[in-house]
Design an enzyme around this catalytic site. Structure first.
Site, PDB file in Angstrom:
ATOM      1  N   SER A 303       0.908  -1.032   0.012  1.00 54.77           N
ATOM      2  CA  SER A 303      -0.111  -0.014  -0.123  1.00 54.77           C
ATOM      3  C   SER A 303       1.003   1.013  -0.023  1.00 54.77           C
ATOM      4  O   SER A 303       1.637   1.124   0.521  1.00 54.77           O
ATOM      5  CB  SER A 303      -1.179   0.158   1.340  1.00 54.77           C
ATOM      6  OG  SER A 303      -0.115   0.210   2.507  1.00 54.77           O
ATOM      7  N   ASP A 304       0.285   2.351  -0.550  1.00 53.65           N
ATOM      8  CA  ASP A 304       1.035   3.559  -0.256  1.00 53.65           C
ATOM      9  C   ASP A 304       1.109   3.833   1.065  1.00 53.65           C
ATOM     10  O   ASP A 304       0.132   3.447   1.832  1.00 53.65           O
ATOM     11  CB  ASP A 304       0.540   4.872  -1.227  1.00 53.65           C
ATOM     12  CG  ASP A 304       1.392   5.632  -1.596  1.00 53.65           C
ATOM     13  OD1 ASP A 304       2.477   5.865  -0.777  1.00 53.65           O
ATOM     14  OD2 ASP A 304       1.231   6.705  -2.335  1.00 53.65           O
TER      15      ASP A 304
END
Ligand SMILES: *[C@@H]1O[C@H](CO)[C@@H](O)[C@H](O)[C@H]1NC(C)=O
Ligand SMILES: *[C@@H]1O[C@H](CO)[C@@H](O)[C@H](O)[C@H]1NC(C)=O
Ligand SMILES: *[C@@H]1O[C@H](CO)[C@@H](O)[C@H](O)[C@H]1NC(C)=O
Ligand SMILES: *[C@@H]1O[C@H](CO)[C@@H](O)[C@H](O)[C@H]1NC(C)=O
Ligand SMILES: *[C@@H]1O[C@H](CO)[C@@H](O)[C@H](O)[C@H]1NC(C)=O
Length: 591
Positions: A303-304
């Site tokens: 995930s960012d």
């Protein structure tokens, strides 16, 4: 990644148990490491006997063996620690299996970005794209990978597993430039889906290396998908919903990612935005149906930074941790990169299993690509077999890498105007020369965002280059506040340009104006920069004017283009350390 002190300047060093090929070597054990170090010979022999260390077995058998030995508690924490800050990573050691800590968050956009200690500073991505060269992308990525790996080897030897010291890259950025105001356009390869795909392919191949058994570093294509602004204008990127038609999605936003997967990337990063209402890190259609089923991706999705907690807090798409982790793991996100949370959302994974929202089988599948990646990086094979384990600190600013940086910068420049063939310059043709503007001698703003820390003794500026061509040019940056240029020394300009024959004006944006977290409201030159050029025109008689632009996103320079006295305009993007050398070479190439 999120801006701020977490990204840069992390100084907390995690001293942990170092598992080498020779076994668990002792060591200072940090507050955050888990388990109990053991040094006895029997334990060592047992570690060496685990099938996951047997190099005669196929990779998938080795990964299956390793994961079968992990408890659910261990898997949960491995999938929760994607990096960011001193809490976000590293994924902790598992001493009973002789597995060391691993730090997942490294930035390799064009050089070892944001990491502690210096590295070679290559030109910003948008400039690399302007080379239209597969070879340049490959060479820059290869040099970057060599430095990242060399630094990793050195850090690991010293027991340092802090943020940005690993060998798994959050690079390249292959989003499509659509909105000229987006602060991160500079990290992309521009607006063309096909070109972006070709360059991404070469970046991935360059940075992962061409050894048949091991990868040098692992690539990570981001931000998946339909992520192209905004940062903060007109709304926050953390809650933005990108509405896209199937046609535009398939034809504009997905092709480069497909190319990246075909090139063999080990990772893809899901983005901050929602995509037609569903946050990308919880988007099963995107991460499973397209990425894994259609494209056959075998790697991991990270995930960012903070994208997963924002599914609750910004998107309000799920309302508690259990539902959020279930949505993301089910959709296909393998690794959470939290915003330095002590208790990342993925630490509720076992609760989600107990509540029947996730299955243990799926969780075990999701952790496999993480260990597969580490295996291909060489962690569980004898060091002597791995050519990349030999890369040492002499890679940093090696003569070869400096040359790669200069060549890339030269090929990135775009000549927009060259009236009467003024360029290339002839040495000695002019004696009264002036250089001015906020970009003329600023070694920081010409880097653009995500540069490595650089030893500034390798950096050269436009002013430095021009001074080597024409002795004693008059010089002034004329803005007191860098490229923002709200504090303009208007009165200084006439004295600098009076009685000159040739004036270089170096304008642009830099990180002060456009970068992650910072969109532009419009396409105009920032602050008083347009006025600088107008004042030069008004006060320099018949002098010829050469405009050098250091920027990423489009700038409105119509007024300069229309002036007959602005004889040349060159877009230089953000050339980083080789700015001066590249300009000198180009200005004088044919002298
Ligand atoms: C490694 O795997 C091979 C192939 O299955 C097997 O023949 C060999 O005995 C194994 N080595 C060890 C040390 O277990
Ligand atoms: C890998 O690349 C290097 C440098 O470009 C080259 O010398 C080497 O022959 C290549 N190896 C393989 C296996 O293609
Ligand atoms: C890194 O660069 C800085 C700033 O230019 C310099 O002072 C420092 O000595 C460099 N570090 C190393 C290890 O070369
Ligand atoms: C810029 O700085 C100089 C030197 O400190 C000062 O004399 C001048 O007034 C400043 N100009 C502006 C517009 O801030
Ligand atoms: C660019 O600037 C010119 C004035 O030089 C102006 O007429 C034009 O509207 C501007 N274009 C854009 C797209 O802002």
């Amino acid at each position: 990644m999120i801006l701020g002190k977490l990204r840069h300047g992390i100084t907390v060093l995690v001293l942990a148990i170092v598992a080498s090929n020779h076994g668990v070597t002792s060591s200072r054990v940090s507050h955050s490491s888990t388990g109990h170090p053991t040094n006895n010979a029997q334990h060592q022999a047992q570690i060496n006997d685990f099938p996951f260390r047997n190099t005669s077995l196929p990779w998938d058998k080795r990964v299956d063996d390793l994961v079968s030995r992990l408890t659910l508690e261990e898997i949960q924490v491995q999938m929760s620690r994607g990096g960011a800050g001193d809490l976000g990573g590293p994924a902790p050691a598992i001493p009973r299996l002789g597995i060391g800590p691993y730090q997942w968050d490294t930035e390799c956009l064009r050089g070892d970005g944001a990491a502690i200690e210096n590295a070679t500073g290559f030109p910003q991505a948008i400039g690399l794209a302007a080379t239209f060269s597969r070879e340049i992308l490959y060479n820059v990525a290869r040099a970057t990978g060599q430095e990242v790996r060399a630094k990793y080897n050195d850090f690991a030897k010293r027991g340092i597993f802090a943020t940005h010291t690993g060998m798994s890259c959050f690079s390249p950025v292959i989003n499509i430039l659509r909105d000229p105001r987006w602060g991160r356009n500079q990290e992309t390869y521009g607006e063309d889906p096909y070109l972006t795909g070709v360059l991404a392919e070469n970046f991935v191949k360059g940075i992962q290396g061409n050894n048949s058994r091991f990868i040098m570093t692992s690539a990570g294509c981001k931000h998946f998908a339909v992520h192209g602004g905004p940062e903060n204008i007109p709304v926050s990127r953390f809650s933005f919903d990108a509405i896209v038609s199937d046609t535009d999605w398939r034809m504009t936003f997905l092709p480069a990612f497909k190319k990246c997967v075909e090139a063999g990337t080990y990772s893809v990063m899901c983005s901050y935005n929602r995509l037609n209402g569903v946050p990308t890190c919880a988007n099963k259609k995107l991460l499973t149906d397209i990425l894994r089923t259609e494209w056959n991706f075998k790697g991991y999705v990270v995930s960012d930074q903070a994208a997963i907690e924002n599914i609750m807090w910004a998107h309000k798409y799920r309302h508690n941790r259990v539902d959020t982790v279930a949505a993301c793991v089910n959709a296909g996100t393998n690794l959470e990169l939290s915003n330095n949370l002590a208790n990342p959302v993925y630490m509720s994974m076992i609760d989600a299993i107990n509540q029947g929202k996730l299955t243990e089988n799926l969780v075990r599948e999701r952790v496999k690509p993480l260990f597969y990646t580490r295996m291909r990086l060489g962690e569980f094979d004898p060091v002597k077999d791995n050519p990349y384990a030999k890369l040492s600190m002499d890679q940093i600013e090696s003569t070869e890498h400096q040359q790669v940086a200069v060549t890339a910068a030269m090929k990135s420049f775009v000549l927009l105007k060259n009236k009467g063939g003024i360029l290339p310059l002839k040495k000695g043709e002019y004696s009264k020369v002036a250089v001015l503007g906020p970009m003329s001698n600023d070694l920081t703003q010409v880097n653009g965002d995500y540069p490595p820390h650089q030893d500034k003794s390798f950096s050269t500026s436009a002013f430095g280059a021009i001074k080597d061509i024409y002795p004693n040019p008059k010089h002034g940056k004329v803005c007191n506040d860098s490229t923002v240029c709200t504090k303009y020394n208007k009165a200084a300009v006439p004295a600098i340009v009076k009685d000159t024959e040739l004036v270089f004006v170096a304008l642009g944006t830099g990180q002060a104006v456009e970068m992650e977290g910072k969109d532009r409201p419009d396409m105009e030159l920032p602050g008083h920069q347009k006025e600088i050029l107008l004042d030069v025109l008004a006060n320099s008689g018949n002098a010829k004017i050469i405009l050098l632009l250091f920027s990423a996103s489009p700038l409105n320079i119509t007024f300069a283009d229309q002036s007959d006295r602005v004889v040349a305009i060159m877009e230089c993007f953000f050339p980083a350390q080789s700015t001066g050398k590249a300009l000198y070479n180009l200005f004088c190439t044919y002298v």
